[in-house]
Design an enzyme around this catalytic site. Sequence first.
Site, PDB file in Angstrom:
ATOM      1  N   GLU A  37      -2.291  48.100 -36.911  1.00 25.56           N
ATOM      2  CA  GLU A  37      -2.893  47.820 -38.379  1.00 25.56           C
ATOM      3  C   GLU A  37      -3.818  46.420 -38.257  1.00 25.56           C
ATOM      4  O   GLU A  37      -3.406  45.553 -37.643  1.00 25.56           O
ATOM      5  CB  GLU A  37      -1.915  47.318 -39.404  1.00 25.56           C
TER       6      GLU A  37
ATOM      7  N   ASN B 247      -0.339  36.049 -41.457  1.00 21.27           N
ATOM      8  CA  ASN B 247      -0.970  35.850 -42.893  1.00 21.27           C
ATOM      9  C   ASN B 247       0.324  36.176 -43.787  1.00 21.27           C
ATOM     10  O   ASN B 247       0.444  35.819 -44.725  1.00 21.27           O
ATOM     11  CB  ASN B 247      -2.032  36.771 -43.119  1.00 21.27           C
TER      12      ASN B 247
ATOM     13  N   GLU C 174       1.434  53.930 -40.727  1.00 17.04           N
ATOM     14  CA  GLU C 174       2.849  53.814 -41.213  1.00 17.04           C
ATOM     15  C   GLU C 174       3.292  53.933 -42.646  1.00 17.04           C
ATOM     16  O   GLU C 174       2.145  53.891 -43.588  1.00 17.04           O
ATOM     17  CB  GLU C 174       3.297  52.423 -40.512  1.00 17.04           C
TER      18      GLU C 174
ATOM     19  N   CYS D 165      -5.460  41.356 -45.252  1.00 18.26           N
ATOM     20  CA  CYS D 165      -6.242  42.269 -44.763  1.00 18.26           C
ATOM     21  C   CYS D 165      -6.881  43.047 -45.592  1.00 18.26           C
ATOM     22  O   CYS D 165      -7.963  43.699 -45.352  1.00 18.26           O
ATOM     23  CB  CYS D 165      -5.362  42.826 -43.475  1.00 18.26           C
TER      24      CYS D 165
HETATM   25  P1  NAD Z   1      -4.444  37.893 -33.757  1.00 19.70           P
HETATM   26  O1  NAD Z   1      -5.040  39.021 -33.461  1.00 19.70           O
HETATM   27  O2  NAD Z   1      -5.001  36.728 -33.327  1.00 19.70           O
HETATM   28  O3  NAD Z   1      -3.045  37.711 -33.674  1.00 19.70           O
HETATM   29  C1  NAD Z   1      -2.005  38.690 -33.924  1.00 19.70           C
HETATM   30  C2  NAD Z   1      -0.755  38.515 -32.861  1.00 19.70           C
HETATM   31  O4  NAD Z   1      -1.215  39.061 -31.697  1.00 19.70           O
HETATM   32  C3  NAD Z   1      -0.310  37.152 -32.666  1.00 19.70           C
HETATM   33  O5  NAD Z   1       1.123  37.263 -32.633  1.00 19.70           O
HETATM   34  C4  NAD Z   1      -0.899  36.687 -31.244  1.00 19.70           C
HETATM   35  O6  NAD Z   1      -0.232  35.684 -30.642  1.00 19.70           O
HETATM   36  C5  NAD Z   1      -1.040  38.024 -30.597  1.00 19.70           C
HETATM   37  N1  NAD Z   1      -1.763  38.226 -29.802  1.00 19.70           N
HETATM   38  C6  NAD Z   1      -3.071  37.643 -29.627  1.00 19.70           C
HETATM   39  N2  NAD Z   1      -3.786  38.228 -28.624  1.00 19.70           N
HETATM   40  C7  NAD Z   1      -2.715  38.810 -27.740  1.00 19.70           C
HETATM   41  C8  NAD Z   1      -2.953  39.427 -26.424  1.00 19.70           C
HETATM   42  N3  NAD Z   1      -3.950  39.528 -25.695  1.00 19.70           N
HETATM   43  N4  NAD Z   1      -1.792  40.078 -26.186  1.00 19.70           N
HETATM   44  C9  NAD Z   1      -0.781  40.213 -26.853  1.00 19.70           C
HETATM   45  N5  NAD Z   1      -0.769  39.543 -28.176  1.00 19.70           N
HETATM   46  C10 NAD Z   1      -1.828  39.047 -28.385  1.00 19.70           C
HETATM   47  O7  NAD Z   1      -4.595  37.953 -35.542  1.00 19.70           O
HETATM   48  P2  NAD Z   1      -4.182  36.935 -36.566  1.00 19.70           P
HETATM   49  O8  NAD Z   1      -5.227  36.011 -36.476  1.00 19.70           O
HETATM   50  O9  NAD Z   1      -2.605  36.297 -36.131  1.00 19.70           O
HETATM   51  O10 NAD Z   1      -4.058  37.749 -38.036  1.00 19.70           O
HETATM   52  C11 NAD Z   1      -5.184  37.878 -38.661  1.00 19.70           C
HETATM   53  C12 NAD Z   1      -5.716  39.124 -38.542  1.00 19.70           C
HETATM   54  O11 NAD Z   1      -4.736  40.418 -38.697  1.00 19.70           O
HETATM   55  C13 NAD Z   1      -6.864  39.617 -39.397  1.00 19.70           C
HETATM   56  O12 NAD Z   1      -8.049  40.439 -38.586  1.00 19.70           O
HETATM   57  C14 NAD Z   1      -6.283  40.568 -40.555  1.00 19.70           C
HETATM   58  O13 NAD Z   1      -7.138  41.419 -41.069  1.00 19.70           O
HETATM   59  C15 NAD Z   1      -5.239  41.348 -39.660  1.00 19.70           C
HETATM   60  N6  NAD Z   1      -4.297  41.910 -40.385  1.00 19.70           N
HETATM   61  C16 NAD Z   1      -4.290  43.232 -40.541  1.00 19.70           C
HETATM   62  C17 NAD Z   1      -3.437  43.766 -41.153  1.00 19.70           C
HETATM   63  C18 NAD Z   1      -3.288  45.488 -41.568  1.00 19.70           C
HETATM   64  O14 NAD Z   1      -2.183  46.043 -42.165  1.00 19.70           O
HETATM   65  N7  NAD Z   1      -4.357  46.238 -41.131  1.00 19.70           N
HETATM   66  C19 NAD Z   1      -2.385  43.263 -41.701  1.00 19.70           C
HETATM   67  C20 NAD Z   1      -2.222  41.722 -41.499  1.00 19.70           C
HETATM   68  C21 NAD Z   1      -3.261  41.255 -40.863  1.00 19.70           C
HETATM   69  O1  6OD Z   2       2.202  45.837 -47.808  1.00 22.26           O
HETATM   70  C1  6OD Z   2       2.344  46.042 -46.471  1.00 22.26           C
HETATM   71  O2  6OD Z   2       3.221  46.951 -46.372  1.00 22.26           O
HETATM   72  C2  6OD Z   2       1.351  45.500 -45.804  1.00 22.26           C
HETATM   73  N1  6OD Z   2       1.637  45.884 -44.312  1.00 22.26           N
HETATM   74  C3  6OD Z   2       0.311  44.571 -45.972  1.00 22.26           C
HETATM   75  C4  6OD Z   2      -0.577  44.099 -45.016  1.00 22.26           C
HETATM   76  C5  6OD Z   2      -1.489  43.012 -45.654  1.00 22.26           C
HETATM   77  C6  6OD Z   2      -2.669  42.645 -44.615  1.00 22.26           C
HETATM   78  O3  6OD Z   2      -2.704  41.471 -44.518  1.00 22.26           O
END
Ligand code: NAD
Ligand code: 6OD
Length: 494
Positions: free
Chosen positions: A262, A163, A475, A296
């Site tokens: 995260e 994202n 972090e 997120c």
């Molecule tokens: P995802 O968990 O599907 O994938 C994230 C990464 O993990 C990708 O690079 C994927 O290839 C890898 N991955 C998937 N399964 C794996 C496994 N079994 N072992 C190792 N690696 C693996 O997430 P997404 O769809 O790419 O991203 C969207 C999600 O990320 C949403 O839930 C969003 O809320 C969350 N997000 C959270 C934050 C935060 O800061 N809290 C920030 C950005 C996104």
């Molecule tokens: O702003 C940031 O540092 C950060 N880690 C944002 C994450 C956003 C989630 O999608």
Amino acid sequence: MPARFALPPSLTSLRNYVGGEFVSTDKRFDNVCPLDGHVLAQVHEADAALVDQAVQSAHKALAGPWGAMSVDERAKLLHRVADVIERRFDDFVAAEVADTGRPVEQAKKLDVFRGMLNLRTFADLGKAAHGDFFEMRTADGADLMNYTVRKPLGVVASISPWNLPLLSMTWKAGPALICGNTMVVKPSEETPSSATLLAEAFHEAGVPPGVFNLVHGFGPNSAGEAMTRHPLVDAITFTGESRTGSTIMKAAADGMKEVSFELGGKNPALVFADCDFDAAVDGVVRSSFTNTGQVCLCSERVYVERPIFERFVAELKKRTEKLKIGWPDEPDVAMGSLISRKHQAKVLSYYKLALEEGATLVSGGGVPRFGDERDHGAFIEPTIWTGLADQARCLREEVFGPVCHIAPFDTEEEAMARANDSVYGLAATLWTTNLSRAHRVARRFHTGIVWVNTWYLRDLRTPFGGSKLSGLGREGGRHSLDFYSETTNICVKL
Ligand code: NAD
Ligand code: 6OD
């Protein structure tokens, strides 16, 4: 007809970067542009053997010139990487726009500017890091001096989502590298381009081979899983879905690897009747629909105090329907596409579910039609619902699309209880002009961050992370430096 958004020619074949060299593989997958469905590039997938080579290179580099460098020397190199990003700013923007379908202005601010800022901020913070120092006298009169030294954890595996690709990767690379670790990074399979450019920037900046390694691929049975199981990986920093976090935590348990997670969110926004009405409506438009709802931190649950509920819903609808959906470079465009057709199908399944669960559709709920190649893309309308029961799946599960549900509330107590009733605990937003209420309510959210009368902005020195299913650890600023380093206490008898 050539596609309107293409990658710079150097990015139509995306290779891995291992031990200071760009490495091809036989197995390839397509990088697809979500704006119109055309294939942007072929991506060279890393298998377990190449991941092993990357981890071995990273492990070896710990004992090489990198390991001998002072923090000032490492900081200089990170600034140099940021300088390369600055010089190639337009290439990075093109990569982010083509991979994600987001507006050009957002790619500039959210990803590329933050990419540089992350590296520069942590380069400077690393130089200011310090340890503890205590003197004491024991019961039998010995004088002791204790001080701590920081050491790198070793090889850090960093796995990123799609994202905010460059933002997420540099948010981890900056602190991990300034602390003296080496890295193997994997971008999402959906967004491999800016990570490849970042590897080029590390190469050009003269960062020693093996310090920063990039592998492309998927999660299960691919590069991601191989990284999390590798015995020479000392720590895993992961951003993505909560379910993926659980899987990775299990893999990390065997080697007792350090983890920082995260994860997802289902973030509430509380709007009190005493708010600055205009600012609150604009704020909710931003917090629900920025990046087509794929942040997120987006608010998917909005609770509005009953006296202003009807007016708020009407005004939110009016302003949401003014958001321009279109090509990333159109003037005033607010929303591009979602990340993929697959994600579009997932978000649309929630649009359908919401109606089955009894929602009233206030706005959106479908797919815009353009009559051109964008109809092969992953566009979607921003959607507002009212009328769902608190237990509805659409109010409990993260949709990760441009959606918000507005519900009325009568008391502060009730609003707090409903806001906190979630398995997630990432972020909350509060709109009020009552100073006492702002402070009183803010501390009661079970979330890692609370915004009052704003959203998303924050100082990078502050802690960032989530509670409950939204993450593990913090972090940001010194919290990142603490995670990416191990301290040794040295106790000296004087
Ligand atoms: P995802 O968990 O599907 O994938 C994230 C990464 O993990 C990708 O690079 C994927 O290839 C890898 N991955 C998937 N399964 C794996 C496994 N079994 N072992 C190792 N690696 C693996 O997430 P997404 O769809 O790419 O991203 C969207 C999600 O990320 C949403 O839930 C969003 O809320 C969350 N997000 C959270 C934050 C935060 O800061 N809290 C920030 C950005 C996104
Ligand atoms: O702003 C940031 O540092 C950060 N880690 C944002 C994450 C956003 C989630 O999608």
